[in-house]
Design a protein around this motif. Sequence first.
Motif, PDB file in Angstrom:
ATOM      1  N   UNK A  92       0.829  -1.203   0.000  1.00 39.74           N
ATOM      2  CA  UNK A  92       0.000   0.000   0.000  1.00 39.74           C
ATOM      3  C   UNK A  92       0.862   1.252   0.000  1.00 39.74           C
ATOM      4  N   UNK A  93       1.907   1.264   0.832  1.00 34.14           N
ATOM      5  CA  UNK A  93       2.767   2.437   0.905  1.00 34.14           C
ATOM      6  C   UNK A  93       3.513   2.657  -0.403  1.00 34.14           C
ATOM      7  N   UNK A  94       3.986   1.582  -1.027  1.00 29.45           N
ATOM      8  CA  UNK A  94       4.669   1.734  -2.315  1.00 29.45           C
ATOM      9  C   UNK A  94       3.714   2.257  -3.376  1.00 29.45           C
ATOM     10  N   UNK A  95       2.447   1.911  -3.249  1.00 30.12           N
ATOM     11  CA  UNK A  95       1.457   2.406  -4.202  1.00 30.12           C
ATOM     12  C   UNK A  95       1.146   3.878  -3.966  1.00 30.12           C
ATOM     13  N   UNK A  96       1.108   4.293  -2.700  1.00 28.69           N
ATOM     14  CA  UNK A  96       0.869   5.706  -2.394  1.00 28.69           C
ATOM     15  C   UNK A  96       2.025   6.564  -2.897  1.00 28.69           C
ATOM     16  N   UNK A  97       3.243   6.026  -2.824  1.00 30.24           N
ATOM     17  CA  UNK A  97       4.420   6.806  -3.211  1.00 30.24           C
ATOM     18  C   UNK A  97       4.340   7.271  -4.660  1.00 30.24           C
ATOM     19  N   UNK A  98       3.784   6.457  -5.538  1.00 29.10           N
ATOM     20  CA  UNK A  98       3.742   6.837  -6.951  1.00 29.10           C
ATOM     21  C   UNK A  98       2.830   8.032  -7.186  1.00 29.10           C
ATOM     22  N   UNK A  99       1.858   8.258  -6.301  1.00 30.40           N
ATOM     23  CA  UNK A  99       0.958   9.401  -6.429  1.00 30.40           C
ATOM     24  C   UNK A  99       1.554  10.663  -5.817  1.00 30.40           C
ATOM     25  N   UNK A 100       2.683  10.536  -5.165  1.00 33.80           N
ATOM     26  CA  UNK A 100       3.329  11.695  -4.550  1.00 33.80           C
ATOM     27  C   UNK A 100       4.404  12.301  -5.447  1.00 33.80           C
ATOM     28  N   UNK A 101       4.407  11.934  -6.687  1.00 32.18           N
ATOM     29  CA  UNK A 101       5.457  12.399  -7.596  1.00 32.18           C
ATOM     30  C   UNK A 101       5.441  13.916  -7.721  1.00 32.18           C
ATOM     31  N   UNK A 102       6.600  14.501  -8.070  1.00 33.82           N
ATOM     32  CA  UNK A 102       6.648  15.956  -8.276  1.00 33.82           C
ATOM     33  C   UNK A 102       5.835  16.367  -9.493  1.00 33.82           C
ATOM     34  N   UNK A 103       5.695  17.661  -9.675  1.00 31.78           N
ATOM     35  CA  UNK A 103       4.846  18.180 -10.749  1.00 31.78           C
ATOM     36  C   UNK A 103       5.527  18.150 -12.103  1.00 31.78           C
ATOM     37  N   UNK A 104       6.864  18.124 -12.151  1.00 29.44           N
ATOM     38  CA  UNK A 104       7.562  18.133 -13.433  1.00 29.44           C
ATOM     39  C   UNK A 104       7.248  16.899 -14.252  1.00 29.44           C
ATOM     40  N   UNK A 105       7.090  17.095 -15.553  1.00 33.68           N
ATOM     41  CA  UNK A 105       6.688  15.983 -16.417  1.00 33.68           C
ATOM     42  C   UNK A 105       7.774  14.911 -16.507  1.00 33.68           C
ATOM     43  N   UNK A 106       9.034  15.357 -16.730  1.00 28.65           N
ATOM     44  CA  UNK A 106      10.109  14.379 -16.889  1.00 28.65           C
ATOM     45  C   UNK A 106      10.425  13.686 -15.571  1.00 28.65           C
ATOM     46  N   UNK A 107      10.576  14.474 -14.522  1.00 32.56           N
ATOM     47  CA  UNK A 107      10.878  13.855 -13.229  1.00 32.56           C
ATOM     48  C   UNK A 107       9.705  13.018 -12.743  1.00 32.56           C
ATOM     49  N   UNK A 108       8.472  13.456 -13.042  1.00 39.68           N
ATOM     50  CA  UNK A 108       7.304  12.670 -12.646  1.00 39.68           C
ATOM     51  C   UNK A 108       7.284  11.310 -13.306  1.00 39.68           C
ATOM     52  N   UNK A 109       7.638  11.260 -14.598  1.00 41.17           N
ATOM     53  CA  UNK A 109       7.690   9.970 -15.296  1.00 41.17           C
ATOM     54  C   UNK A 109       8.778   9.082 -14.710  1.00 41.17           C
TER      55      UNK A 109
END
Length: 724
Positions: A92-109
């Motif tokens: 669950x925590x690893x799944x939540x982490x993916x939604x906490x990505x930064x706003x930048x498109x490249x870094x988010x990917x």
Amino acid sequence: MDDGSAPQGERPGRHDIVELRVHGVSGARPERILGRAHVTQVAGDRSGGFHRPDGSDATEPDGLTLEAYRWGDLPSGTVARTLSLVFLLPFMLSNVAVWMRPTGRRSGAGVTVLCRLLALNLTVLYVVSISGVALDLLAWRCLGAAPCRAPFDTVAGLDGRQVGIRLAVLALLPIAAVAFLRLLGTRRPRPAGNPLWAVEPIVGRLRAIHVAAAFAVLDLTLLMARTAGGGTASTAVLLALNAAVLLVCAGLLAVPGLLDRAATKRMVTRAGSAVGAVAFGLSAATLLTVALDDRAWPSSDGLPGYDAIANWALLGQMSLLVALSGLVLWHHGRGERDKALPRGLGAAVVAAIAVGLAAALAADLVYQSGDLLGGYRGDGGPPVPYQWAILSFFLHASAGVMLCGALTLLSRRRRWRAAAAITDRDFPAVTPSAAGRLRQVTKTVARARFAEWLGLLAVTYAALAVIGLATGLLRLFDLTPAQLVRSLFGLRPGAVDRVLAMGSTLVAVVVVALLLGGVFAYRTAWFRRHVGILWDLGTFWPRAAHPFAPPSYADRAVPELADRITQLTERHRGVLLCGHSHGSVLLALAVLRLPPRVRQRVALLTYGSPLDRLYARLFPAYLNEKVLRTVGERVEWRWLNLWRDTDPVGGWIFAANRPGDPPPDPADPASRVDRRLRDPRDLLASPGERRPPPVRGHHPGESDPEFRAAVRELAGRLLDTDGG
């Protein structure tokens, strides 16, 4: 009953406006949400439904028709399900982490790719740890190299059997464990219609990839043990094919956007199904090859090759976590910084907690099983990788506790000064009899402000976790903790053994605490209110990284709310949406789904809302200021947000609007959304009252005068919009 009409005998209010209340994480009963002794469910089911008061109690004195949406059972369900989901916490925590990505498109990917690879690694480690019990401890040690204590030395009548047969039969335990994961991760039924999240179809592709990787790792464990005594052409081919399956699984996750793009979804779905079928066939072939191979096996204390596989699984975690942390920090260094709760850093922080917890649970499973079975007697203890995992968890968890205490003490003076400034402004003239009460209120405000330090605490703990996981480098040299301590400090190995035992006990205590938490979440309202937010926050987001994480309840709750609001606007002049705490998040997302004709007859009242204080900082790519302004525009800024300085969870959304702050910009409608409530209303009891007004904090307070005044104001705005 589901048509949105009023129940039999209900008298509509004079303004014919529905006040729809949505509770927070406390999971309160509908009677409490509505403040009525008798209520009737008018839509929904047992897990989530809409309720109204019976008979003449159906309206407020202000003339609004009351209704409540109770969603508290959606995140968990039955007690048994909640207890079983405790074991999915790292997923669950690893799944939540993916939604906490930064706003930048490249870094988010890049963050998305690394989080998905970390999630795959968690599944691999899960299988490796189960294999450690089934293959290394039971099949190899207890039934062969070093007989365990009775009755484990005769498991399933396999004692005396050929080694390959023992390994093949007990390999069914890891396979059953994977099937158990798949069963727990099965999505519960939800109403038909358009789901909230577009990522939910990805779950099937992720599930196929994770299952294939799990089978491949199990096969590699068996084949490496078999080839330690000399390989054959068949084992070499199976080794190469299983390694290729594992690489394909990682490759499907490593290509940015491959799983998400509509143009490639059919190809990825077919590839996932194909690699799953191939992995299943290879597992069958591997089990047969190992079981039918009657050659002599090498003599060793532990299963040959198992330590190396566990080493690389744990080292892979560390490498991915360091890469993720570096990427997030690089993005954060180039963008805006928030000292209270750094935006975009949540992905690294939560991933570090998930990885540390998963490694500790895996190591403790092997460690405790070995103690129970007596399978590690006289051979140096559990496998070396798990000794380092237990030690690192104990060290950074202990450091985390000391850090929390130190930060509490170090921040006390700053928090107290800030709180004193607030209470001095709210209560400028304090009599001697009210001095004690003033100090109590100031202390409450100071405690509430500790949330502003959680970012620093979490980031520091994540750094400690990374440092602890760095001990994976020492595993590569096959160096045990006892050997390192003896060479550096001259201590006896028994001291390290005691620390390892304490670390294993600590992990067991954490597991027991989680299990008890699942029980108390149902039996104790206080526990549910204060701890339930962690579980509700984790299960709010859909499974975009780990397919075995708990399913998202928002995928049902938000569309269900939007449909109900649409029905109510067809039968009433307007709907006033009242969301407390996490309920405000559900309503904000529901507003974004409403069609224009419905939005014109909707107003929004949020209170104790974490939309900006927590969500916008934790999930900056999805619930940022732009999204919140869109919510305001959708309801034509018929939006009020009530907040208190004593609230440790909720806060303002756009502007604090405290006394003494600069006046709001009249050209910006967002600056007029937030309204601060003085809490408490007074320090001493009013004439005729025995007790002073209570400190409300995060309490909803739908019957408070300030709340009712906001309700009347928004109802008036709805009437003005409707031409009434």
